[in-house]
Design a protein around this motif. Structure first.
Motif, PDB file in Angstrom:
ATOM      1  N   LEU A   1       0.833  -1.194   0.000  1.00 29.93           N
ATOM      2  CA  LEU A   1       0.000   0.000   0.000  1.00 29.93           C
ATOM      3  C   LEU A   1       0.872   1.249   0.000  1.00 29.93           C
ATOM      4  O   LEU A   1       1.988   1.241   0.531  1.00 29.93           O
ATOM      5  CB  LEU A   1      -0.936  -0.018   1.214  1.00 29.93           C
ATOM      6  CG  LEU A   1      -1.837  -1.256   1.315  1.00 29.93           C
ATOM      7  CD1 LEU A   1      -2.830  -1.095   2.461  1.00 29.93           C
ATOM      8  CD2 LEU A   1      -2.575  -1.532   0.009  1.00 29.93           C
ATOM      9  N   PRO A   2       0.375   2.322  -0.581  1.00 26.62           N
ATOM     10  CA  PRO A   2       1.196   3.523  -0.798  1.00 26.62           C
ATOM     11  C   PRO A   2       1.313   4.411   0.433  1.00 26.62           C
ATOM     12  O   PRO A   2       0.712   5.472   0.521  1.00 26.62           O
ATOM     13  CB  PRO A   2       0.443   4.244  -1.916  1.00 26.62           C
ATOM     14  CG  PRO A   2      -0.992   3.896  -1.655  1.00 26.62           C
ATOM     15  CD  PRO A   2      -0.978   2.482  -1.154  1.00 26.62           C
ATOM     16  N   ALA A   3       2.127   3.966   1.377  1.00 28.61           N
ATOM     17  CA  ALA A   3       2.280   4.760   2.597  1.00 28.61           C
ATOM     18  C   ALA A   3       3.725   5.083   2.921  1.00 28.61           C
ATOM     19  O   ALA A   3       4.007   5.993   3.699  1.00 28.61           O
ATOM     20  CB  ALA A   3       1.639   4.026   3.777  1.00 28.61           C
ATOM     21  N   GLY A   4       4.670   4.323   2.348  1.00 33.03           N
ATOM     22  CA  GLY A   4       6.073   4.567   2.653  1.00 33.03           C
ATOM     23  C   GLY A   4       6.464   4.012   4.007  1.00 33.03           C
ATOM     24  O   GLY A   4       5.654   3.424   4.725  1.00 33.03           O
ATOM     25  N   HIS A   5       7.723   4.194   4.381  1.00 31.30           N
ATOM     26  CA  HIS A   5       8.226   3.719   5.674  1.00 31.30           C
ATOM     27  C   HIS A   5       7.833   4.711   6.761  1.00 31.30           C
ATOM     28  O   HIS A   5       8.579   5.631   7.084  1.00 31.30           O
ATOM     29  CB  HIS A   5       9.739   3.566   5.638  1.00 31.30           C
ATOM     30  CG  HIS A   5      10.235   2.632   4.576  1.00 31.30           C
ATOM     31  ND1 HIS A   5       9.495   1.573   4.097  1.00 31.30           N
ATOM     32  CD2 HIS A   5      11.422   2.591   3.896  1.00 31.30           C
ATOM     33  CE1 HIS A   5      10.179   0.915   3.187  1.00 31.30           C
ATOM     34  NE2 HIS A   5      11.340   1.515   3.029  1.00 31.30           N
TER      35      HIS A   5
ATOM     36  N   LEU B   1      -2.952   7.557   5.082  1.00 31.67           N
ATOM     37  CA  LEU B   1      -3.347   6.420   4.262  1.00 31.67           C
ATOM     38  C   LEU B   1      -4.816   6.155   4.547  1.00 31.67           C
ATOM     39  O   LEU B   1      -5.199   5.927   5.701  1.00 31.67           O
ATOM     40  CB  LEU B   1      -2.517   5.181   4.593  1.00 31.67           C
ATOM     41  CG  LEU B   1      -2.902   3.894   3.848  1.00 31.67           C
ATOM     42  CD1 LEU B   1      -2.654   4.042   2.354  1.00 31.67           C
ATOM     43  CD2 LEU B   1      -2.128   2.701   4.406  1.00 31.67           C
ATOM     44  N   VAL B   2      -5.646   6.200   3.509  1.00 36.07           N
ATOM     45  CA  VAL B   2      -7.087   6.040   3.680  1.00 36.07           C
ATOM     46  C   VAL B   2      -7.567   4.828   2.885  1.00 36.07           C
ATOM     47  O   VAL B   2      -7.248   4.692   1.691  1.00 36.07           O
ATOM     48  CB  VAL B   2      -7.854   7.292   3.207  1.00 36.07           C
ATOM     49  CG1 VAL B   2      -9.343   7.146   3.525  1.00 36.07           C
ATOM     50  CG2 VAL B   2      -7.291   8.545   3.866  1.00 36.07           C
ATOM     51  N   LEU B   3      -8.305   3.964   3.542  1.00 39.58           N
ATOM     52  CA  LEU B   3      -8.901   2.800   2.885  1.00 39.58           C
ATOM     53  C   LEU B   3     -10.387   3.056   2.706  1.00 39.58           C
ATOM     54  O   LEU B   3     -11.087   3.399   3.663  1.00 39.58           O
ATOM     55  CB  LEU B   3      -8.691   1.539   3.730  1.00 39.58           C
ATOM     56  CG  LEU B   3      -7.264   1.224   4.181  1.00 39.58           C
ATOM     57  CD1 LEU B   3      -7.229  -0.078   4.961  1.00 39.58           C
ATOM     58  CD2 LEU B   3      -6.324   1.151   2.988  1.00 39.58           C
ATOM     59  N   ILE B   4     -10.870   2.895   1.472  1.00 44.07           N
ATOM     60  CA  ILE B   4     -12.278   3.128   1.182  1.00 44.07           C
ATOM     61  C   ILE B   4     -12.836   1.987   0.339  1.00 44.07           C
ATOM     62  O   ILE B   4     -12.098   1.183  -0.230  1.00 44.07           O
ATOM     63  CB  ILE B   4     -12.504   4.461   0.428  1.00 44.07           C
ATOM     64  CG1 ILE B   4     -11.885   4.393  -0.977  1.00 44.07           C
ATOM     65  CG2 ILE B   4     -11.954   5.636   1.212  1.00 44.07           C
ATOM     66  CD1 ILE B   4     -12.322   5.519  -1.893  1.00 44.07           C
TER      67      ILE B   4
ATOM     68  N   HIS C   1      -3.137   7.345  -0.730  1.00 45.45           N
ATOM     69  CA  HIS C   1      -2.118   8.047   0.044  1.00 45.45           C
ATOM     70  C   HIS C   1      -2.246   9.548  -0.189  1.00 45.45           C
ATOM     71  O   HIS C   1      -2.341  10.001  -1.335  1.00 45.45           O
ATOM     72  CB  HIS C   1      -0.735   7.556  -0.386  1.00 45.45           C
ATOM     73  CG  HIS C   1       0.397   8.172   0.362  1.00 45.45           C
ATOM     74  ND1 HIS C   1       1.678   8.255  -0.145  1.00 45.45           N
ATOM     75  CD2 HIS C   1       0.454   8.752   1.592  1.00 45.45           C
ATOM     76  CE1 HIS C   1       2.463   8.841   0.726  1.00 45.45           C
ATOM     77  NE2 HIS C   1       1.740   9.156   1.792  1.00 45.45           N
ATOM     78  N   PHE C   2      -2.236  10.311   0.879  1.00 43.97           N
ATOM     79  CA  PHE C   2      -2.240  11.773   0.832  1.00 43.97           C
ATOM     80  C   PHE C   2      -1.022  12.278   1.584  1.00 43.97           C
ATOM     81  O   PHE C   2      -0.560  11.641   2.538  1.00 43.97           O
ATOM     82  CB  PHE C   2      -3.515  12.339   1.477  1.00 43.97           C
ATOM     83  CG  PHE C   2      -4.780  11.921   0.783  1.00 43.97           C
ATOM     84  CD1 PHE C   2      -5.331  12.706  -0.222  1.00 43.97           C
ATOM     85  CD2 PHE C   2      -5.421  10.739   1.121  1.00 43.97           C
ATOM     86  CE1 PHE C   2      -6.496  12.322  -0.875  1.00 43.97           C
ATOM     87  CE2 PHE C   2      -6.585  10.343   0.474  1.00 43.97           C
ATOM     88  CZ  PHE C   2      -7.126  11.145  -0.527  1.00 43.97           C
ATOM     89  N   ASP C   3      -0.502  13.428   1.179  1.00 44.42           N
ATOM     90  CA  ASP C   3       0.652  13.980   1.881  1.00 44.42           C
ATOM     91  C   ASP C   3       0.206  14.675   3.168  1.00 44.42           C
ATOM     92  O   ASP C   3      -0.983  14.695   3.517  1.00 44.42           O
ATOM     93  CB  ASP C   3       1.463  14.917   0.977  1.00 44.42           C
ATOM     94  CG  ASP C   3       0.700  16.180   0.566  1.00 44.42           C
ATOM     95  OD1 ASP C   3      -0.286  16.542   1.219  1.00 44.42           O
ATOM     96  OD2 ASP C   3       1.125  16.812  -0.433  1.00 44.42           O
ATOM     97  N   ALA C   4       1.160  15.293   3.872  1.00 44.22           N
ATOM     98  CA  ALA C   4       0.864  15.920   5.157  1.00 44.22           C
ATOM     99  C   ALA C   4      -0.117  17.081   5.037  1.00 44.22           C
ATOM    100  O   ALA C   4      -0.770  17.451   6.021  1.00 44.22           O
ATOM    101  CB  ALA C   4       2.161  16.395   5.808  1.00 44.22           C
TER     102      ALA C   4
END
Length: 306
Positions: free
Chosen positions: A231-235, A279-282, A292-295
């Motif tokens: 999933l697109p969240a990074g470390h 990170l949002v799951l829908i 994935h959204f930035d800050a």
């Protein structure tokens, strides 16, 4: 006669009230059947509910909502005639999909091409996607059953999309995960920590886990491994948060890009205590996405889970 006139007037007023919720303009009051037909003018027929595995025994038609403006011209187009960017997007985000049909939408007044609407079958359920005239992704269109064309909810109890009631009936307790799946995960991905589980309409299971990165691992109804995606969240460290804790522009993006989506879960992402994103799951029309959204709450990337 006077009583009949009053009843007729009341019906007319009720009809006008119903029509006020529509985005289209009409001059005369219509019967309920006519209103339903009118609503379909902005929708595109996809198929029937039998296209959704696990939809039950009741059959109804499925429609992609707000596919075009009233009066705009819908012209069927072959898959081979779609812009290359459309086919590339579908291959990258819906691997293994089956093309159903597509339309190009032209402006009523100028006949200028405005958009494309593409309908595909993906993991035993339909997906309707809108692209602009250049073939760039615009949004995933809401899908409704015929009986739910009117109104804002877009679902009915026991229907294909009754998860829109927000009761999260597809959540599976970690303790209730089948033993065969637990055994597979512990032997294949021993350092994963399970954080959530879903049961899809077709009874397949998706596990969300954390092992430096976030992963979604899917299993069939027979508890057999299907696939695993990062999933697109990074470390980053992920702390579970509610939908209300998301930035307003993130929520706005989700509402616009995935109309009538169902919020499943969200994580606040931090590195060394500094906020790095979300990170949002829908769930949109029974297909699950990780976004994935930035800050600052701006969109970064989406991964289609299943």
């Amino acid at each position: 006669m006077k009583r009949y006139t009053h009843i007729k007037s009341a019906i007319l007023v009720a009809s006008m009230a119903i029509l006020s919720f529509s985005s289209c303009k009409k001059d005369n009051a219509l019967s309920l059947d006519e209103e339903l037909q009118f609503a379909k003018l902005e929708a595109i027929t996809i198929s029937s509910t039998t296209a959704i595995k696990g939809s039950g025994s009741t059959t109804d038609s499925l429609y992609a909502m707000e596919a075009c403006k009233k009066g705009n011209k819908k012209t069927p187009v072959e898959q081979s005639s779609l812009p290359a960017s459309v086919t590339t997007y579908l291959s990258a985000n819906y691997t293994g999909n089956t093309f159903l049909k597509a339309y190009q939408i032209a402006n009523q007044s100028t006949s200028a091409l405005e958009s494309y609407v593409v309908l595909i079958q993906f993991n035993d359920k339909p997906v309707a996607i809108k692209f602009d005239a250049s073939g760039n992704f615009v949004k995933v269109l809401e899908i409704r059953e015929g009986r739910n064309m009117k109104g804002r909810g877009g679902w009915h109890a026991g229907g294909c999309f009754d998860n829109r009631d927000g009761k999260q009936r597809d959540t599976l307790a970690i303790s209730a995960i089948p033993t065969a799946i637990k055994t597979y995960m512990s032997s294949t991905y021993p350092t994963d920590t399970l954080v959530h589980a879903f049961v899809n309409k077709d009874k397949s299971i998706v596990l969300i886990s954390k092992n430096v990165d976030f992963y979604a691992t899917s299993f069939s109804t027979a508890n057999a491994f299907i696939k695993r995606v990062q999933l697109p969240a990074g470390h980053a460290k992920g702390r579970s948060i509610e939908a209300t804790a998301l930035p307003s522009n993130t929520t706005s993006y989700l509402n616009t890009t995935y109309p009538n989506y169902v919020f499943k879960k969200a994580f606040e992402l931090k590195v060394n205590g500094a906020l790095k994103g979300y990170l949002v799951l829908i769930d949109a029309n029974l297909t699950k996405y990780a976004i994935h959204f930035d800050a600052n709450g701006q969109f970064v990337k989406v991964v289609t889970i299943r």
